[in-house]
Enzyme design. Structure first.
Site, PDB file in Angstrom:
ATOM      1  N   LYS A 165       6.348   2.726  18.247  1.00 40.12           N
ATOM      2  CA  LYS A 165       6.269   4.148  17.870  1.00 40.12           C
ATOM      3  C   LYS A 165       6.623   5.031  19.064  1.00 40.12           C
ATOM      4  O   LYS A 165       7.356   6.020  18.926  1.00 40.12           O
ATOM      5  CB  LYS A 165       4.855   4.460  17.364  1.00 40.12           C
ATOM      6  N   THR A 207       0.827  -1.212   0.000  1.00 36.86           N
ATOM      7  CA  THR A 207       0.000   0.000   0.000  1.00 36.86           C
ATOM      8  C   THR A 207       0.863   1.264   0.000  1.00 36.86           C
ATOM      9  O   THR A 207       0.624   2.196  -0.773  1.00 36.86           O
ATOM     10  CB  THR A 207      -0.872   0.002   1.277  1.00 36.86           C
TER      11      THR A 207
HETATM   12  N1  HSE Z   1      -1.528  -1.173  12.301  1.00 35.12           N
HETATM   13  C1  HSE Z   1      -1.233   0.196  12.574  1.00 35.12           C
HETATM   14  C2  HSE Z   1      -2.471   0.894  13.081  1.00 35.12           C
HETATM   15  C3  HSE Z   1      -0.682   0.949  11.376  1.00 35.12           C
HETATM   16  O1  HSE Z   1      -3.542   0.288  13.148  1.00 35.12           O
HETATM   17  O2  HSE Z   1      -2.384   2.043  13.430  1.00 35.12           O
HETATM   18  C4  HSE Z   1       0.759   0.630  11.139  1.00 35.12           C
HETATM   19  O3  HSE Z   1       1.555   0.966  12.216  1.00 35.12           O
END
Ligand code: HSE
Length: 428
Positions: A207, A14
């Protein structure tokens, strides 16, 4: 016009497709803004023949991303494969070793290997940029490293996984159980291939660890993030918290305390009328607090083709413009190892108990809380028809060990039925 900036893109999912679309559709704009053309030279992915809805026939194809990373006709290796080790890491290392800058969306790789990769890049005179790794389209890495560079950051917090926020807000709006909404999210394709990365808080923890490093000048320390996912959050707690004026969020919080660096990614209550409390669906929000600037709230799409490609392109554009910033905002070699805070700072807590409906039950609960040094701020016992009484308590600020002692002691009384639920209430 000067030489083009030449890219090799590894990973055509994507995000990779989104990056190609921006470069194909906006060549003139990108060149005008950077003073040089931005060109794709080569691409690499698992399958060459898959129809991705973009024309890649003008680019060289590489089966092996490591080979692509080593090509001498690219300037920037754009890593969009994902995975903390394996081809992503091997190709990133190869790119740095052969003199390429790196732009990546790979939070897992950087959360685990970020320090070593940043040091390698610095030694080689290259940069690694990773805006797309944190909160999708929200330019929070740039905000921290650039716009807020003059601040002493006191706290970074936020909702950094859209899938978890979708699940929690959908449970509330539709009155559905966790399992029902998890399945719905699965059908909608929201979950990572390993869903525990989302619902276990790991993706969001990666993150947070990256933002902590920039905010507090410490080596990225994912193992230091206290992680708890959303699997235990029930519709009952969501509804009860709402009645008390709160929302439950998978909330990341990082702050430097006198006791060391505190990093948590756990379900927490936040005031329903706060910006975080009002965050609905698969959106992300990051709140930054600095001594000079005060509080900044950034909200936007945390995933998806356009938003994540937008973040990748922000980094590519910086490199095209000649802007070269250390990976974590200062020289990696000078980053201190994080000194972890042993326990989280004191906070108010939400407690939900089921009590046997008999004389003296509340007195026994109050006695346990008192013995543990816990003061009650608010309490509510809802009407009920049976022999059990559901009781909600909001405490004043309490240290986490005292709270744990109370949660352990309450079921040993003869009035508390089952296990109490305790959730931290984050000050905003
Ligand atoms: N899977 C993550 C989310 C996006 O749902 O925010 C990629 O880090």
């Amino acid at each position: 016009m000067t030489d083009p900036l030449r890219l090799g893109i590894a990973g055509l999912g994507t995000v990779g497709v989104g990056v190609i679309k921006i470069i194909q559709q906006r060549a003139n704009l990108l060149a005008a803004r950077t003073g040089r053309p931005v060109q794709i030279v080569a691409v690499s992915a698992r399958s060459k023949d898959k129809d991705r809805g973009v024309d890649i026939s003008g680019y060289d194809w590489e089966d092996d991303p490591v080979a692509m990373a080593k090509r001498n006709d690219i300037d920037v290796f754009v890593e969009l494969m994902g995975g903390e080790d394996g081809p992503a890491k091997a190709a990133t290392e190869a790119a740095i070793a052969t003199g390429k800058d790196v732009v990546t969306a790979n939070k897992a790789m950087l959360a685990i290997h970020g320090q070593a990769l940043a040091e390698a890049a610095e030694e080689a005179g290259r940069v690694i940029r990773f805006e797309a790794a944190v909160a999708g389209g929200i330019p929070v890495v740039k905000a921290l490293t650039e716009g807020l560079a003059g601040n002493q950051v006191s706290r970074v917090l936020g909702v950094m996984n859209g899938t978890c926020n979708y699940i929690l807000t959908r449970m509330q709006s539709a009155g559905l159980s966790y399992d029902e909404v998890f399945e719905e999210a699965n059908q909608l394709g929201y979950l990572e291939a390993d869903p525990n990365l989302d619902v276990g808080g790991i993706d969001a923890g990666h993150k947070l660890a990256l933002l902590s490093s920039i905010a507090f000048g410490t080596q990225v320390d994912f193992d230091g993030v206290a992680l708890e996912g959303i699997g235990q959050v029930t519709i009952e707690d969501i509804n009860q918290a709402a009645e008390l004026g709160f929302r439950i969020k998978l909330l990341g919080v990082a702050r430097m305390t006198g006791r060391g660096l505190e990093q948590r990614m756990t379900p927490c209550l936040v005031p329903a009328d706060s910006p975080l409390g009002q965050l609905e669906g698969g959106t992300n929000m990051v709140v930054l607090e600095g001594d000079a600037v005060g509080q900044i709230v950034m909200r936007g799409a945390g995933a998806g083709e356009g938003p994540t490609a937008s973040a990748v392109m922000g980094d590519v554009m910086d490199i095209a413009r000649g802007f070269r910033l250390s990976t974590f905002g200062q020289a990696a070699a000078g980053l201190e190892k994080a000194n972890r805070a042993a326990v989280a700072a004191a906070a108010p807590y939400y407690l939900r108990l089921t009590l046997a409906d008999k004389p003296g039950a509340l007195a026994k609960v109050a006695s346990v809380l008192s013995d543990c040094g816990i003061s009650i701020d608010r309490m509510r016992q809802r009407s009920h028809g049976g022999t059990d009484a559901p009781v909600l308590i909001v405490t004043h600020k309490v240290a986490a060990p005292n709270l744990k002692a109370a949660v352990d002691a309450l079921p040993t009384t003869d009035v508390v039925i089952g296990q109490p639920v305790a959730l931290r209430i984050e000050d905003l």
